[in-house]
Design an enzyme around this catalytic site. Structure first.
Site, PDB file in Angstrom:
ATOM      1  N   ASN A 145       0.817  -1.225   0.000  1.00 25.28           N
ATOM      2  CA  ASN A 145       0.000   0.000   0.000  1.00 25.28           C
ATOM      3  C   ASN A 145       0.847   1.270   0.000  1.00 25.28           C
ATOM      4  OD1 ASN A 145       0.776  -0.573   2.642  1.00 25.28           O
ATOM      5  ND2 ASN A 145      -1.058   0.334   3.538  1.00 25.28           N
ATOM      6  N   GLU A 243       3.473  -4.507  12.528  1.00 23.15           N
ATOM      7  CA  GLU A 243       2.577  -3.378  12.200  1.00 23.15           C
ATOM      8  C   GLU A 243       1.430  -3.970  11.395  1.00 23.15           C
ATOM      9  OE1 GLU A 243       2.801  -0.308  13.078  1.00 23.15           O
ATOM     10  OE2 GLU A 243       4.893   0.013  13.611  1.00 23.15           O
ATOM     11  N   CYS A 277      -3.547   1.415   6.600  1.00 26.64           N
ATOM     12  CA  CYS A 277      -3.876   0.734   7.860  1.00 26.64           C
ATOM     13  C   CYS A 277      -4.487   1.679   8.881  1.00 26.64           C
ATOM     14  CB  CYS A 277      -2.649   0.028   8.424  1.00 26.64           C
ATOM     15  SG  CYS A 277      -1.231   1.104   8.577  1.00 26.64           S
ATOM     16  N   GLU A 451       7.497   2.169  14.939  1.00 25.06           N
ATOM     17  CA  GLU A 451       8.425   2.681  13.928  1.00 25.06           C
ATOM     18  C   GLU A 451       8.368   4.194  14.034  1.00 25.06           C
ATOM     19  OE1 GLU A 451       7.096   0.662  10.306  1.00 25.06           O
ATOM     20  OE2 GLU A 451       8.478  -0.971  10.730  1.00 25.06           O
TER      21      GLU A 451
END
Ligand code: NAD
Length: 470
Positions: A145, A243, A277, A451
């Site tokens: 994505n 993630e 997300c 992150e």
């Protein structure tokens, strides 16, 4: 592929086609690794680690900075190729690349500040030192994505902390990863520090995670795949950063600036055709503001121009693949069959390419699949609520816990919502999660580890205590 500082084309290797989701055309071919290439990549990463781990932080920082400069200089070309093999509009693709350069620059700086500490001992003859050392070779898996930025997040944190890595990128949208490898290669990154392989995802991940030379696994992708990889890594006692997916709630209180909230959400939601997300997906709007919010939001969404990502004026491109079109279609049909109103959109577009209309579903039931499964596409469900308790309970009902959003002018509401939402990130009155200097990550089924922010290196470092009697 990129192994031990060498680029490998399809040659004699097995390969697969790469498609443009906006046209359906074949735009390239990708070599696929077998067990031999994966072993070579692991061995190269291990050899490189033995040197890179001892390299001065200043040297590492310089190489990362040089790579960031090359990425900036090449942003238009890299972005254009992302639009072709992933679908997002050109301005979004170029924006992704430019912001990645900045993310890398921040890591280049922050990597110079990985400090240990001295702990006063109970005896004057003892010296106690705590070191933070790079964990070793990392196996990284990045999604389609944001093919450039999601991979770069892993590469920046691993390299800046002195680790090396083998990265498997998204086979459907590979151009960004090849460009990333080229930038690091041209910046002078020593061979083996970064290795790129493609293949059958389940085979590549199983082999990488099983290798005793690999010490850490970092994955960005769906919850089911994340859980599978976590179980493989746990069996080998390997560190992980996960993630995973989300199903982000938005709480709009009736004291909010409703017009502003509707306009901001319409612009933000359909970025990357909702395949994000942290995309806002479940909207809970307080009854007193419901009609006004829906009117404004629907009007703004009707103005979104869907088209090919390279065409000027395109505001939303195609979905990245046919799977997403089928999933969004099924979620819309399920909601409609259960009595929800489709206020805008609701259909796949006919013709070539994976296009689906921006879609708003009003008042779906809590049982509707849309309100339970991550849509990962241009789809929103909107429900009214009466009191904040009910909205918070509904927002927290799902096992996801990535991003969340609230719009309110009440300090009391803002405080309560930010404390009570079960999410790794709470955005109040704006969307502010992206900068490199703040930690991005989820809780519950959305994963663990961050992150970005000073937390960014935690997953890539081990703690060593040295206690010495003089
Ligand atoms: P998927 O679950 O098939 O794949 C998700 C990603 O994981 C892909 O990049 C795929 O190549 C990779 N993958 C799949 N099996 C793997 C394995 N055994 N080992 C290593 N990698 C593996 O789903 P999809 O149809 O490609 O994507 C849709 C779903 O993925 C969405 O519903 C969303 O939840 C999730 N997703 C999340 C993010 C994110 O940023 N968290 C990004 C992309 C996709």
């Amino acid at each position: 592929m990129y192994i031990d500082g060498e680029f490998l084309g399809t040659g004699t290797l097995a390969s697969r086609e790469v498609h443009d989701p906006g046209t359906g055309r074949v735009v390239g071919a990708l070599p696929l690794a077998g067990p031999g290439e994966i072993d070579q990549a692991i061995a190269a990463a291990h050899r490189a680690f033995l040197v890179w781990r001892r390299e001065s932080p200043l040297v590492r920082s310089d190489i990362l900075r040089r790579a960031a400069g090359l990425i900036r200089a090449r942003a238009s070309e890299i972005g254009r190729n992302i639009t072709i093999d992933q679908g997002k509009p050109l301005h979004e693709a170029v924006g992704e690349v430019v912001s990645s350069a900045e993310y890398l620059e921040w890591h280049a700086e922050e990597g110079r500040r990985i400090y240990g500490r001295v702990v006063p001992a109970r005896s004057p003859d003892v010296q106690q030192t705590v070191l933070r050392e790079p964990i070793g070779v990392c196996a990284a898996f990045s999604p389609w994505n944001f093919p450039f930025s999601q991979a770069l997040h892993k590469v920046a944190a691993a390299l800046a902390s002195g680790c090396t890595l083998v990265l498997k990128g998204p086979e459907e949208s590979p151009s960004a990863i090849v460009a990333l490898a080229q930038a690091f290669h041209d910046a002078g990154l020593p061979p083996g520090c970064l290795n790129i392989v493609w293949g059958v995802p389940s085979e590549v991940s199983a082999q990488l995670i099983a290798s005793p030379l690999v010490r850490k696994v970092s994955f960005t992708g769906s919850v089911p795949v994340g859980k599978h990889l976590a179980s493989l890594a746990a069996a080998q006692m390997k560190r992980m950063t996960m993630e995973l997916g989300g199903h982000a709630p938005v709480i709009v209180c009736d004291d909010a600036d409703i017009d502003r909230a509707a306009a901001m959400l319409a612009a933000y939601k359909f970025r990357n055709a909702g395949q994000v997300c942290v995309s806002p997906t479940r909207f809970f709007v307080q009854r007193g503001a419901y009609v006004q919010f829906v009117d404004r939001f629907v009007a703004a969404v009707k103005g979104i121009r869907v088209g090919y990502g390279l065409d000027a004026g395109t505001m939303m491109g195609p979905l990245a693949n046919e799977r997403r079109v089928a999933t969004i279609d099924a979620l819309v049909q399920d909601a409609a069959a259960n009595g929800a109103e489709i206020a805008v959109g609701g259909r796949a577009l006919s013709g070539d390419g994976c296009y689906f209309e921006p879609t708003i579903v009003l008042a779906p039931t809590s049982e509707a699949r849309l309100m339970n499964e991550e849509p990962f596409g241009p789809l929103v469900g909107i429900l009214p609520f009466d009191d904040l308790d009910a909205a918070l309970a509904e927002a927290n009902r799902l096992p996801f816990g990535l991003a969340s959003y609230a719009f309110t002018t009440s300090t009391r509401n803002a405080h309560r919502i930010s404390r009570e939402l079960e999410a790794g990130m709470v955005n109040i009155n704006h969307f502010g999660m992206a900068p490199a200097e703040i930690p991005f990550g989820g809780i519950k089924d959305s994963g663990f580890g961050s992150e970005g922010g000073t937390e960014t290196f935690d997953g890539y470092l081990v703690t060593k205590l040295i206690t010495q009697l003089n």
